[in-house]
Design an enzyme around this catalytic site. Structure first.
Site, PDB file in Angstrom:
ATOM      1  N   LYS A 193      -3.466  -4.311  -4.321  1.00  0.00           N
ATOM      2  CA  LYS A 193      -4.227  -3.088  -4.042  1.00  0.00           C
ATOM      3  C   LYS A 193      -3.330  -1.857  -4.110  1.00  0.00           C
ATOM      4  CE  LYS A 193      -3.285  -3.338   0.755  1.00  0.00           C
ATOM      5  NZ  LYS A 193      -2.399  -4.503   0.550  1.00  0.00           N
TER       6      LYS A 193
ATOM      7  N   LYS B 292      11.109  -5.496   0.849  1.00  0.00           N
ATOM      8  CA  LYS B 292      10.464  -4.380   1.547  1.00  0.00           C
ATOM      9  C   LYS B 292      11.467  -3.309   1.946  1.00  0.00           C
ATOM     10  CE  LYS B 292       6.140  -6.227   3.284  1.00  0.00           C
ATOM     11  NZ  LYS B 292       5.295  -6.428   4.471  1.00  0.00           N
TER      12      LYS B 292
ATOM     13  N   LYS C 192       1.037 -10.047  -9.980  1.00  0.00           N
ATOM     14  CA  LYS C 192       0.008 -10.427  -9.020  1.00  0.00           C
ATOM     15  C   LYS C 192      -0.967  -9.267  -8.793  1.00  0.00           C
ATOM     16  CE  LYS C 192      -0.108 -12.003  -4.285  1.00  0.00           C
ATOM     17  NZ  LYS C 192       0.650 -12.259  -3.076  1.00  0.00           N
TER      18      LYS C 192
END
Ligand code: TRP
Length: 332
Positions: free
Chosen positions: A201, A116, A198
Protein backbone atom coordinates in the site's frame (compact mmCIF):
# COMPACT_ATOMS: atom_id res chain seq x y z
CA UNK A 1 -16.02 -29.77 26.36
CA UNK A 2 -14.91 -29.57 22.78
CA UNK A 3 -13.66 -26.00 23.27
CA UNK A 4 -10.82 -27.01 25.52
CA UNK A 5 -9.37 -29.62 23.23
CA UNK A 6 -8.96 -27.21 20.32
CA UNK A 7 -5.42 -26.12 19.58
CA UNK A 8 -4.75 -22.44 20.08
CA UNK A 9 -3.81 -19.92 17.42
CA UNK A 10 -2.69 -16.34 17.81
CA UNK A 11 -1.97 -13.66 15.27
CA UNK A 12 -2.00 -9.88 15.03
CA UNK A 13 -2.20 -7.33 12.27
CA UNK A 14 -0.98 -3.76 12.28
CA UNK A 15 -3.57 -1.01 11.78
CA UNK A 16 -1.56 0.45 8.97
CA UNK A 17 -4.03 2.25 6.76
CA UNK A 18 -5.64 0.47 3.89
CA UNK A 19 -5.30 -3.26 4.04
CA UNK A 20 -4.64 -4.78 0.64
CA UNK A 21 -5.63 -7.80 -1.37
CA UNK A 22 -2.18 -9.07 -0.36
CA UNK A 23 -3.07 -8.86 3.34
CA UNK A 24 -6.37 -10.57 2.56
CA UNK A 25 -5.11 -13.51 0.52
CA UNK A 26 -1.81 -13.82 2.41
CA UNK A 27 -3.19 -13.67 5.94
CA UNK A 28 -6.75 -12.65 6.72
CA UNK A 29 -8.55 -15.23 4.60
CA UNK A 30 -6.56 -17.89 6.43
CA UNK A 31 -7.59 -16.47 9.79
CA UNK A 32 -11.17 -16.98 8.74
CA UNK A 33 -10.43 -20.55 7.70
CA UNK A 34 -8.83 -21.26 11.08
CA UNK A 35 -11.71 -19.91 13.10
CA UNK A 36 -13.70 -23.16 13.21
CA UNK A 37 -10.84 -25.57 13.77
CA UNK A 38 -8.86 -23.63 16.38
CA UNK A 39 -9.34 -21.53 19.47
CA UNK A 40 -8.21 -18.25 17.92
CA UNK A 41 -7.03 -14.96 19.36
CA UNK A 42 -6.56 -12.10 16.91
CA UNK A 43 -5.46 -8.57 17.73
CA UNK A 44 -4.97 -5.22 16.09
CA UNK A 45 -1.31 -4.50 16.88
CA UNK A 46 -1.61 -0.78 17.52
CA UNK A 47 1.40 -0.62 19.85
CA UNK A 48 3.60 -1.84 17.02
CA UNK A 49 2.29 0.90 14.74
CA UNK A 50 3.96 3.73 16.68
CA UNK A 51 7.46 2.48 15.95
CA UNK A 52 7.07 4.79 12.96
CA UNK A 53 5.57 8.25 13.40
CA UNK A 54 1.78 8.34 13.15
CA UNK A 55 -0.68 11.16 12.93
CA UNK A 56 -2.97 10.74 16.00
CA UNK A 57 -6.37 11.21 14.35
CA UNK A 58 -5.39 8.98 11.47
CA UNK A 59 -4.01 6.25 13.71
CA UNK A 60 -7.21 6.22 15.75
CA UNK A 61 -9.28 5.94 12.58
CA UNK A 62 -7.09 3.09 11.32
CA UNK A 63 -7.43 1.15 14.55
CA UNK A 64 -11.24 1.38 14.36
CA UNK A 65 -11.18 0.54 10.71
CA UNK A 66 -8.92 -2.50 11.10
CA UNK A 67 -11.02 -3.87 13.96
CA UNK A 68 -14.20 -3.32 11.92
CA UNK A 69 -12.62 -5.07 8.98
CA UNK A 70 -11.86 -8.16 11.07
CA UNK A 71 -15.56 -8.34 11.91
CA UNK A 72 -16.55 -7.67 8.30
CA UNK A 73 -14.38 -10.57 7.15
CA UNK A 74 -16.55 -12.87 9.19
CA UNK A 75 -14.41 -13.31 12.28
CA UNK A 76 -16.92 -13.91 15.02
CA UNK A 77 -16.37 -12.52 18.54
CA UNK A 78 -18.41 -15.43 19.90
CA UNK A 79 -15.93 -17.92 18.47
CA UNK A 80 -12.64 -16.03 18.52
CA UNK A 81 -11.11 -13.44 20.80
CA UNK A 82 -10.79 -10.18 18.86
CA UNK A 83 -9.17 -7.26 20.60
CA UNK A 84 -6.96 -4.20 20.39
CA UNK A 85 -3.43 -4.82 21.67
CA UNK A 86 -3.06 -1.60 23.69
CA UNK A 87 -6.23 -2.43 25.66
CA UNK A 88 -4.45 -5.28 27.39
CA UNK A 89 -1.67 -3.80 29.50
CA UNK A 90 -0.01 -7.19 29.96
CA UNK A 91 1.53 -6.86 26.48
CA UNK A 92 3.62 -3.88 27.50
CA UNK A 93 4.39 -5.41 30.88
CA UNK A 94 5.58 -8.77 29.59
CA UNK A 95 7.49 -7.00 26.86
CA UNK A 96 9.66 -5.26 29.46
CA UNK A 97 10.27 -8.48 31.29
CA UNK A 98 11.24 -10.34 28.13
CA UNK A 99 13.51 -7.52 26.97
CA UNK A 100 15.72 -8.35 29.94
CA UNK A 101 16.07 -11.87 28.54
CA UNK A 102 16.86 -10.76 25.02
CA UNK A 103 20.31 -9.85 23.80
CA UNK A 104 21.23 -6.66 22.02
CA UNK A 105 23.10 -8.70 19.43
CA UNK A 106 20.06 -10.81 18.58
CA UNK A 107 17.91 -7.77 17.94
CA UNK A 108 20.61 -6.12 15.83
CA UNK A 109 20.51 -9.05 13.45
CA UNK A 110 16.80 -8.76 12.67
CA UNK A 111 16.48 -8.05 8.96
CA UNK A 112 13.30 -6.03 9.36
CA UNK A 113 15.06 -3.74 11.83
CA UNK A 114 17.89 -3.23 9.39
CA UNK A 115 15.46 -2.46 6.55
CA UNK A 116 13.24 -0.17 8.57
CA UNK A 117 16.06 1.75 10.19
CA UNK A 118 17.51 2.39 6.74
CA UNK A 119 14.11 3.55 5.52
CA UNK A 120 13.38 5.80 8.53
CA UNK A 121 16.93 6.95 9.17
CA UNK A 122 15.71 10.06 11.01
CA UNK A 123 13.74 8.02 13.55
CA UNK A 124 15.62 4.89 14.53
CA UNK A 125 13.90 4.68 17.91
CA UNK A 126 14.39 2.05 20.60
CA UNK A 127 10.85 0.75 19.99
CA UNK A 128 11.75 -0.10 16.41
CA UNK A 129 14.71 -2.01 17.79
CA UNK A 130 12.79 -3.94 20.43
CA UNK A 131 9.70 -4.49 18.24
CA UNK A 132 10.29 -8.28 18.11
CA UNK A 133 10.26 -8.45 21.93
CA UNK A 134 6.80 -6.87 22.02
CA UNK A 135 5.75 -9.34 19.37
CA UNK A 136 7.13 -12.18 21.51
CA UNK A 137 5.02 -10.88 24.40
CA UNK A 138 1.91 -10.76 22.17
CA UNK A 139 2.45 -14.38 21.33
CA UNK A 140 3.65 -15.91 24.58
CA UNK A 141 0.90 -14.39 26.75
CA UNK A 142 -1.71 -16.57 25.04
CA UNK A 143 0.23 -19.86 24.90
CA UNK A 144 -0.70 -20.55 21.29
CA UNK A 145 0.25 -23.82 19.61
CA UNK A 146 0.42 -22.10 16.22
CA UNK A 147 1.18 -18.63 14.94
CA UNK A 148 0.31 -17.95 11.29
CA UNK A 149 2.88 -15.54 9.91
CA UNK A 150 4.07 -14.55 6.49
CA UNK A 151 7.65 -14.88 5.30
CA UNK A 152 8.55 -11.38 6.50
CA UNK A 153 7.62 -12.25 10.11
CA UNK A 154 9.24 -15.67 10.31
CA UNK A 155 12.42 -14.35 11.84
CA UNK A 156 10.39 -12.60 14.52
CA UNK A 157 8.55 -15.79 15.36
CA UNK A 158 11.90 -17.60 15.59
CA UNK A 159 13.14 -15.08 18.12
CA UNK A 160 9.91 -15.42 20.13
CA UNK A 161 10.56 -19.15 20.29
CA UNK A 162 14.17 -18.56 21.35
CA UNK A 163 13.11 -16.19 24.11
CA UNK A 164 10.46 -18.65 25.34
CA UNK A 165 12.93 -21.53 25.41
CA UNK A 166 15.51 -19.44 27.22
CA UNK A 167 13.02 -18.31 29.86
CA UNK A 168 11.67 -21.83 30.32
CA UNK A 169 15.24 -23.09 30.57
CA UNK A 170 15.83 -20.88 33.59
CA UNK A 171 12.43 -21.00 35.32
CA UNK A 172 10.69 -24.16 34.15
CA UNK A 173 7.60 -24.43 31.98
CA UNK A 174 6.13 -20.95 31.81
CA UNK A 175 5.61 -20.42 28.07
CA UNK A 176 4.40 -22.64 25.26
CA UNK A 177 6.88 -22.66 22.40
CA UNK A 178 4.67 -22.05 19.35
CA UNK A 179 5.05 -23.50 15.87
CA UNK A 180 4.71 -21.42 12.72
CA UNK A 181 1.50 -22.19 10.87
CA UNK A 182 1.87 -22.53 7.16
CA UNK A 183 -1.51 -22.21 5.46
CA UNK A 184 -2.50 -24.81 2.89
CA UNK A 185 -3.68 -22.12 0.54
CA UNK A 186 -2.69 -18.52 0.44
CA UNK A 187 -0.84 -16.44 -2.02
CA UNK A 188 2.02 -14.05 -1.94
CA UNK A 189 0.41 -11.28 -3.93
CA UNK A 190 2.69 -9.15 -6.07
CA UNK A 191 2.33 -5.62 -7.42
CA UNK A 192 0.06 -5.40 -10.47
CA UNK A 193 2.45 -2.93 -12.07
CA UNK A 194 5.82 -4.45 -11.15
CA UNK A 195 5.10 -8.11 -10.39
CA UNK A 196 8.63 -8.77 -9.18
CA UNK A 197 7.78 -6.71 -6.07
CA UNK A 198 5.34 -7.56 -3.29
CA UNK A 199 1.99 -5.72 -3.43
CA UNK A 200 2.30 -2.81 -1.02
CA UNK A 201 0.00 0.00 0.00
CA UNK A 202 3.00 2.33 0.23
CA UNK A 203 3.62 1.94 -3.49
CA UNK A 204 3.32 5.33 -5.19
CA UNK A 205 1.74 3.77 -8.25
CA UNK A 206 -1.87 3.48 -7.12
CA UNK A 207 -2.66 1.01 -9.89
CA UNK A 208 -0.19 -1.44 -8.41
CA UNK A 209 -2.28 -2.43 -5.41
CA UNK A 210 -5.88 -3.24 -4.56
CA UNK A 211 -7.40 -2.33 -1.20
CA UNK A 212 -9.85 -4.76 0.40
CA UNK A 213 -12.33 -1.87 0.50
CA UNK A 214 -11.79 -0.62 -3.08
CA UNK A 215 -14.91 -0.05 -5.18
CA UNK A 216 -15.69 -2.61 -7.91
CA UNK A 217 -14.84 -0.01 -10.57
CA UNK A 218 -11.42 0.66 -9.08
CA UNK A 219 -10.70 -3.04 -8.78
CA UNK A 220 -11.67 -3.70 -12.41
CA UNK A 221 -9.60 -0.76 -13.65
CA UNK A 222 -6.51 -1.96 -11.80
CA UNK A 223 -6.81 -5.51 -13.10
CA UNK A 224 -7.39 -4.34 -16.67
CA UNK A 225 -4.14 -2.40 -16.46
CA UNK A 226 -2.16 -5.19 -14.82
CA UNK A 227 1.23 -5.76 -16.41
CA UNK A 228 1.59 -9.08 -18.27
CA UNK A 229 3.98 -10.30 -21.01
CA UNK A 230 3.92 -10.79 -24.76
CA UNK A 231 3.44 -14.55 -24.92
CA UNK A 232 -0.35 -14.36 -24.64
CA UNK A 233 -0.78 -17.75 -23.00
CA UNK A 234 -2.31 -18.13 -19.52
CA UNK A 235 0.17 -20.49 -17.87
CA UNK A 236 2.86 -20.44 -15.21
CA UNK A 237 6.29 -19.49 -16.57
CA UNK A 238 9.63 -18.53 -15.16
CA UNK A 239 9.66 -15.10 -16.74
CA UNK A 240 5.90 -14.57 -16.61
CA UNK A 241 5.77 -12.73 -13.28
CA UNK A 242 2.60 -10.79 -14.08
CA UNK A 243 0.64 -13.81 -15.27
CA UNK A 244 1.99 -15.97 -12.44
CA UNK A 245 0.68 -13.40 -10.01
CA UNK A 246 -2.76 -13.24 -11.63
CA UNK A 247 -2.96 -17.03 -11.68
CA UNK A 248 -2.00 -17.05 -7.99
CA UNK A 249 -4.75 -14.58 -7.14
CA UNK A 250 -7.37 -16.38 -9.22
CA UNK A 251 -6.36 -19.70 -7.74
CA UNK A 252 -6.48 -18.43 -4.13
CA UNK A 253 -10.02 -17.15 -4.69
CA UNK A 254 -11.55 -19.90 -6.82
CA UNK A 255 -9.62 -22.85 -5.39
CA UNK A 256 -8.70 -23.93 -8.94
CA UNK A 257 -5.21 -25.21 -9.67
CA UNK A 258 -2.87 -23.51 -12.15
CA UNK A 259 -3.47 -26.37 -14.62
CA UNK A 260 -7.23 -25.96 -14.41
CA UNK A 261 -6.85 -22.23 -14.96
CA UNK A 262 -4.64 -22.77 -18.01
CA UNK A 263 -7.25 -25.14 -19.44
CA UNK A 264 -10.06 -22.69 -18.71
CA UNK A 265 -8.36 -19.90 -20.66
CA UNK A 266 -6.91 -21.98 -23.48
CA UNK A 267 -7.31 -20.03 -26.72
CA UNK A 268 -8.35 -16.86 -24.91
CA UNK A 269 -6.33 -13.68 -24.59
CA UNK A 270 -4.93 -11.91 -21.55
CA UNK A 271 -7.75 -9.37 -21.78
CA UNK A 272 -10.35 -12.04 -20.98
CA UNK A 273 -8.21 -13.48 -18.22
CA UNK A 274 -7.66 -10.10 -16.57
CA UNK A 275 -11.40 -9.44 -16.61
CA UNK A 276 -12.09 -12.82 -15.04
CA UNK A 277 -9.55 -12.25 -12.28
CA UNK A 278 -10.91 -8.75 -11.64
CA UNK A 279 -14.47 -10.05 -11.43
CA UNK A 280 -13.50 -12.87 -9.09
CA UNK A 281 -11.80 -10.34 -6.79
CA UNK A 282 -14.78 -7.97 -6.94
CA UNK A 283 -17.20 -10.73 -5.96
CA UNK A 284 -14.92 -12.03 -3.21
CA UNK A 285 -14.54 -8.60 -1.63
CA UNK A 286 -18.06 -7.27 -2.22
CA UNK A 287 -19.73 -8.81 0.86
CA UNK A 288 -16.78 -7.78 3.04
CA UNK A 289 -17.05 -4.16 1.91
CA UNK A 290 -20.81 -4.11 2.40
CA UNK A 291 -20.56 -5.52 5.92
CA UNK A 292 -17.72 -3.12 6.70
CA UNK A 293 -19.81 -0.11 5.66
CA UNK A 294 -22.54 -1.13 8.10
CA UNK A 295 -20.19 -1.97 10.98
CA UNK A 296 -18.07 1.19 10.83
CA UNK A 297 -21.18 3.38 11.06
CA UNK A 298 -22.07 2.05 14.49
CA UNK A 299 -19.20 3.06 16.74
CA UNK A 300 -21.16 2.24 19.91
CA UNK A 301 -21.69 -1.37 18.85
CA UNK A 302 -18.06 -1.59 17.81
CA UNK A 303 -16.98 -0.37 21.22
CA UNK A 304 -19.03 -3.02 23.01
CA UNK A 305 -17.26 -5.69 20.97
CA UNK A 306 -13.69 -4.48 21.41
CA UNK A 307 -14.20 -3.96 25.15
CA UNK A 308 -15.54 -7.50 25.53
CA UNK A 309 -12.68 -8.81 23.41
CA UNK A 310 -10.15 -7.03 25.60
CA UNK A 311 -11.71 -8.53 28.72
CA UNK A 312 -11.47 -12.03 27.36
CA UNK A 313 -7.89 -11.49 26.26
CA UNK A 314 -6.94 -9.88 29.54
CA UNK A 315 -8.09 -12.89 31.51
CA UNK A 316 -5.72 -15.22 29.68
CA UNK A 317 -2.88 -12.72 29.45
CA UNK A 318 -2.89 -11.84 33.13
CA UNK A 319 -2.49 -15.44 34.19
CA UNK A 320 0.62 -15.89 32.07
CA UNK A 321 2.08 -12.54 33.11
CA UNK A 322 1.56 -13.33 36.80
CA UNK A 323 3.25 -16.68 36.43
CA UNK A 324 6.26 -15.16 34.68
CA UNK A 325 6.57 -12.36 37.23
CA UNK A 326 6.36 -14.77 40.13
CA UNK A 327 9.11 -16.94 38.64
CA UNK A 328 11.39 -13.94 38.23
CA UNK A 329 10.91 -13.01 41.87
CA UNK A 330 8.48 -10.13 41.95
CA UNK A 331 6.17 -9.71 44.94
CA UNK A 332 2.63 -10.26 43.65
N1 TRP B 1 4.63 -7.69 13.33
C1 TRP B 1 3.50 -8.24 12.68
C2 TRP B 1 3.36 -7.62 11.28
O1 TRP B 1 3.75 -6.50 11.06
C3 TRP B 1 2.24 -7.97 13.44
C4 TRP B 1 2.28 -8.64 14.77
C5 TRP B 1 2.42 -8.05 15.97
C6 TRP B 1 2.17 -10.04 15.00
N2 TRP B 1 2.39 -8.96 16.97
C7 TRP B 1 2.23 -10.20 16.40
C8 TRP B 1 2.00 -11.16 14.16
C9 TRP B 1 2.14 -11.46 16.98
C10 TRP B 1 1.91 -12.42 14.75
C11 TRP B 1 1.99 -12.57 16.15
O2 TRP B 1 2.82 -8.25 10.40
Amino acid sequence: MEMETKKKVLSCIQPSGMLTLGNYLGALKNWLNMQEEFDCTFAVADLHAITVRQEPAKLRQQIYSTYALLLALGLDPEKSTLFIQSHVAAHSQLSWLLSCYTQFGEMSRMTQFKDKSAKHADNVNVGLFSYPVLMAADILLYKPDFVPVGADQKQHLEIARDIAERFNGIYGDVFTVPEPYIAKTGARVMSLQDPTKKMSKSDENLNSWVAILDSPDDIMRKFKRAVTDSEARVCIGEEKHGINNLIGIYSAITGKTAEQITAEFEGKGYGDFKLAVGEAVVEELRPIRERYDAIIKDKAALEVLYREGAQKAEYAARKTLAKAMKKVGFVL
